[in-house]
Scaffold this motif. Structure first.
Motif, mmCIF file in Angstrom:
data_model
loop_
_atom_site.group_PDB
_atom_site.id
_atom_site.type_symbol
_atom_site.label_atom_id
_atom_site.label_comp_id
_atom_site.label_asym_id
_atom_site.label_seq_id
_atom_site.Cartn_x
_atom_site.Cartn_y
_atom_site.Cartn_z
ATOM 1 N N THR A 1 5.297 -6.048 -7.115
ATOM 2 C CA THR A 1 4.292 -5.146 -6.549
ATOM 3 C C THR A 1 4.144 -3.848 -7.332
ATOM 4 O OG1 THR A 1 5.908 -4.215 -5.001
ATOM 5 C CG2 THR A 1 4.552 -6.063 -4.224
ATOM 6 N N GLY A 2 4.977 -3.649 -8.345
ATOM 7 C CA GLY A 2 4.762 -2.528 -9.244
ATOM 8 C C GLY A 2 5.480 -1.238 -8.939
ATOM 9 N N GLY A 3 6.497 -1.272 -8.124
ATOM 10 C CA GLY A 3 7.245 -0.031 -7.976
ATOM 11 C C GLY A 3 7.978 0.094 -6.677
ATOM 12 N N GLY A 4 8.816 1.075 -6.649
ATOM 13 C CA GLY A 4 9.654 1.319 -5.494
ATOM 14 C C GLY A 4 11.099 1.309 -5.908
ATOM 15 N N HIS A 5 11.962 1.484 -4.923
ATOM 16 C CA HIS A 5 13.386 1.619 -5.219
ATOM 17 C C HIS A 5 14.194 0.961 -4.108
ATOM 18 C CE1 HIS A 5 16.778 3.567 -7.218
ATOM 19 N NE2 HIS A 5 17.274 3.736 -6.006
ATOM 20 N N LEU A 6 15.235 0.230 -4.510
ATOM 21 C CA LEU A 6 16.190 -0.351 -3.581
ATOM 22 C C LEU A 6 17.523 0.349 -3.762
ATOM 23 C CD1 LEU A 6 17.344 -2.530 -1.626
ATOM 24 C CD2 LEU A 6 17.775 -3.926 -3.671
ATOM 25 N N THR A 7 18.065 0.866 -2.677
ATOM 26 C CA THR A 7 19.425 1.389 -2.667
ATOM 27 C C THR A 7 20.247 0.453 -1.795
ATOM 28 O OG1 THR A 7 18.713 3.674 -2.948
ATOM 29 C CG2 THR A 7 20.907 3.333 -2.054
ATOM 30 N N SER A 8 21.290 -0.110 -2.389
ATOM 31 C CA SER A 8 22.159 -1.057 -1.699
ATOM 32 C C SER A 8 23.551 -0.442 -1.615
ATOM 33 C CB SER A 8 22.187 -2.378 -2.462
ATOM 34 O OG SER A 8 22.928 -3.338 -1.761
ATOM 35 N N GLY B 1 0.791 -1.219 0.000
ATOM 36 C CA GLY B 1 0.000 0.000 0.000
ATOM 37 C C GLY B 1 0.828 1.275 0.000
ATOM 38 N N ARG B 2 2.109 1.181 0.284
ATOM 39 C CA ARG B 2 2.961 2.366 0.193
ATOM 40 C C ARG B 2 3.341 2.563 -1.267
ATOM 41 N NH1 ARG B 2 6.898 2.750 5.450
ATOM 42 N NH2 ARG B 2 5.417 1.841 6.892
ATOM 43 N N GLU B 3 3.139 3.744 -1.744
ATOM 44 C CA GLU B 3 3.440 4.043 -3.144
ATOM 45 C C GLU B 3 4.939 4.271 -3.309
ATOM 46 O OE1 GLU B 3 2.083 7.187 -6.570
ATOM 47 O OE2 GLU B 3 0.748 6.798 -4.887
ATOM 48 N N HIS B 4 5.576 3.449 -4.092
ATOM 49 C CA HIS B 4 7.002 3.545 -4.421
ATOM 50 C C HIS B 4 7.890 3.670 -3.184
ATOM 51 C CE1 HIS B 4 5.781 3.787 -8.544
ATOM 52 N NE2 HIS B 4 4.986 4.787 -8.251
ATOM 53 N N PRO B 5 7.895 2.651 -2.337
ATOM 54 C CA PRO B 5 8.720 2.724 -1.126
ATOM 55 C C PRO B 5 10.211 2.759 -1.453
ATOM 56 C CG PRO B 5 7.921 0.497 -1.450
ATOM 57 C CD PRO B 5 7.230 1.362 -2.475
ATOM 58 N N LEU B 6 10.964 3.427 -0.590
ATOM 59 C CA LEU B 6 12.414 3.406 -0.672
ATOM 60 C C LEU B 6 12.914 2.404 0.364
ATOM 61 C CD1 LEU B 6 15.226 4.320 -1.563
ATOM 62 C CD2 LEU B 6 15.054 6.179 0.113
ATOM 63 N N ILE B 7 13.614 1.401 -0.122
ATOM 64 C CA ILE B 7 14.195 0.376 0.727
ATOM 65 C C ILE B 7 15.714 0.517 0.625
ATOM 66 C CG2 ILE B 7 14.404 -2.101 1.136
ATOM 67 C CD1 ILE B 7 11.603 -2.323 -0.261
ATOM 68 N N TYR C 1 18.298 -9.159 -3.676
ATOM 69 C CA TYR C 1 17.653 -9.869 -4.786
ATOM 70 C C TYR C 1 16.175 -10.119 -4.479
ATOM 71 C CZ TYR C 1 17.061 -12.935 -8.747
ATOM 72 O OH TYR C 1 16.634 -13.473 -9.926
ATOM 73 N N VAL C 2 15.903 -10.563 -3.262
ATOM 74 C CA VAL C 2 14.514 -10.811 -2.859
ATOM 75 C C VAL C 2 13.706 -9.519 -2.936
ATOM 76 C CG1 VAL C 2 13.041 -11.457 -0.896
ATOM 77 C CG2 VAL C 2 15.077 -12.811 -1.445
ATOM 78 N N ILE C 3 14.280 -8.426 -2.447
ATOM 79 C CA ILE C 3 13.574 -7.142 -2.464
ATOM 80 C C ILE C 3 13.358 -6.656 -3.889
ATOM 81 C CG2 ILE C 3 13.811 -4.683 -1.868
ATOM 82 C CD1 ILE C 3 12.835 -6.554 0.413
ATOM 83 N N GLY D 1 17.068 -3.127 -13.528
ATOM 84 C CA GLY D 1 17.202 -1.781 -14.088
ATOM 85 C C GLY D 1 17.278 -0.679 -13.052
ATOM 86 N N ASP D 2 16.541 0.385 -13.327
ATOM 87 C CA ASP D 2 16.599 1.596 -12.505
ATOM 88 C C ASP D 2 15.951 1.455 -11.132
ATOM 89 O OD1 ASP D 2 17.930 2.865 -14.520
ATOM 90 O OD2 ASP D 2 16.142 3.845 -15.342
ATOM 91 N N SER D 3 15.278 0.349 -10.871
ATOM 92 C CA SER D 3 14.661 0.187 -9.550
ATOM 93 C C SER D 3 15.699 -0.160 -8.480
ATOM 94 C CB SER D 3 13.564 -0.874 -9.580
ATOM 95 O OG SER D 3 14.116 -2.151 -9.833
ATOM 96 N N VAL D 4 16.933 -0.478 -8.920
ATOM 97 C CA VAL D 4 18.021 -0.803 -7.990
ATOM 98 C C VAL D 4 19.178 0.160 -8.216
ATOM 99 C CG1 VAL D 4 19.711 -2.543 -7.303
ATOM 100 C CG2 VAL D 4 17.388 -3.242 -7.903
ATOM 101 N N GLU D 5 19.659 0.736 -7.136
ATOM 102 C CA GLU D 5 20.832 1.609 -7.179
ATOM 103 C C GLU D 5 21.904 0.988 -6.282
ATOM 104 O OE1 GLU D 5 22.035 6.167 -5.867
ATOM 105 O OE2 GLU D 5 20.152 5.293 -5.162
ATOM 106 N N LEU D 6 23.086 0.799 -6.834
ATOM 107 C CA LEU D 6 24.210 0.276 -6.074
ATOM 108 C C LEU D 6 25.167 1.422 -5.784
ATOM 109 C CD1 LEU D 6 24.770 -3.000 -8.076
ATOM 110 C CD2 LEU D 6 23.588 -2.732 -5.891
ATOM 111 N N VAL D 7 25.526 1.583 -4.521
ATOM 112 C CA VAL D 7 26.332 2.708 -4.091
ATOM 113 C C VAL D 7 27.643 2.196 -3.504
ATOM 114 C CG1 VAL D 7 26.457 4.685 -2.514
ATOM 115 C CG2 VAL D 7 24.272 4.080 -3.597
#
Length: 143
Positions: free
Chosen positions: A56-63, A26-32, A47-49, A82-88
């Motif tokens: 679930t259709g959206g959100g972003h993972l920063t690792s 229910g959270r729109e585009h969560p940042l994890i 990977y699981v996230i 793709g762009d849903s994952v950012e590696l830092v």
């Protein structure tokens, strides 16, 4: 029946993760955000996230990881998302202090278990992230 592990009667990490992800529904585009990224046989949270975000259709993972070898593995394993994952490539505490975005779910994978500074580092990560967690009704997990 769940697997038995020596330090605990039940291996329930999957239940904790399912509970947390259920709370994110229910959270729109969560940042994890996770500290410590996927690398070979360890750290599959990212990977699981990424799979969950796609489903679930959206959100972003920063690792965030300071080890270039770990990041190289993560890049190969997570590029399909793709762009849903950012590696830092940066020390996690520095990134968490600088971050201005509200974090919906913070997963602190800490340092490798043989590192004697593991607990102190985890505390520093949590303290650095407090400001970003305060207004988002966030979830936080330590591993």
């Amino acid at each position: 029946m769940r697997a038995q592990v020596p330090s605990n009667r039940r291996a329930d990490r999957d239940l904790t993760l399912m509970c947390a992800l259920g709370r994110l529904n229910g959270r729109e585009h969560p940042l994890i955000v996770e500290t410590g990224c996927i690398h070979w046989s360890a750290g599959y949270f990212g990977y699981v996230i990424a799979c969950w975000l796609r489903q679930t259709g959206g959100g972003h993972l920063t690792s965030i990881d300071n080890d270039p070898d770990h990041l190289a593995v993560a890049r190969r394993l997570l590029r399909r998302f793709g762009d849903s994952v950012e590696l830092v490539h940066e020390p996690s505490v520095a990134w968490l202090r600088r971050n201005q975005r509200p974090i919906d779910f913070l997963y602190l994978d800490l340092l490798d278990t043989e590192n004697s500074d593991r607990a102190e580092h985890g505390l520093q990560e949590a303290q650095a992230a407090v400001a970003a967690l305060a207004g988002a009704n966030p979830l936080c997990a330590l591993c």
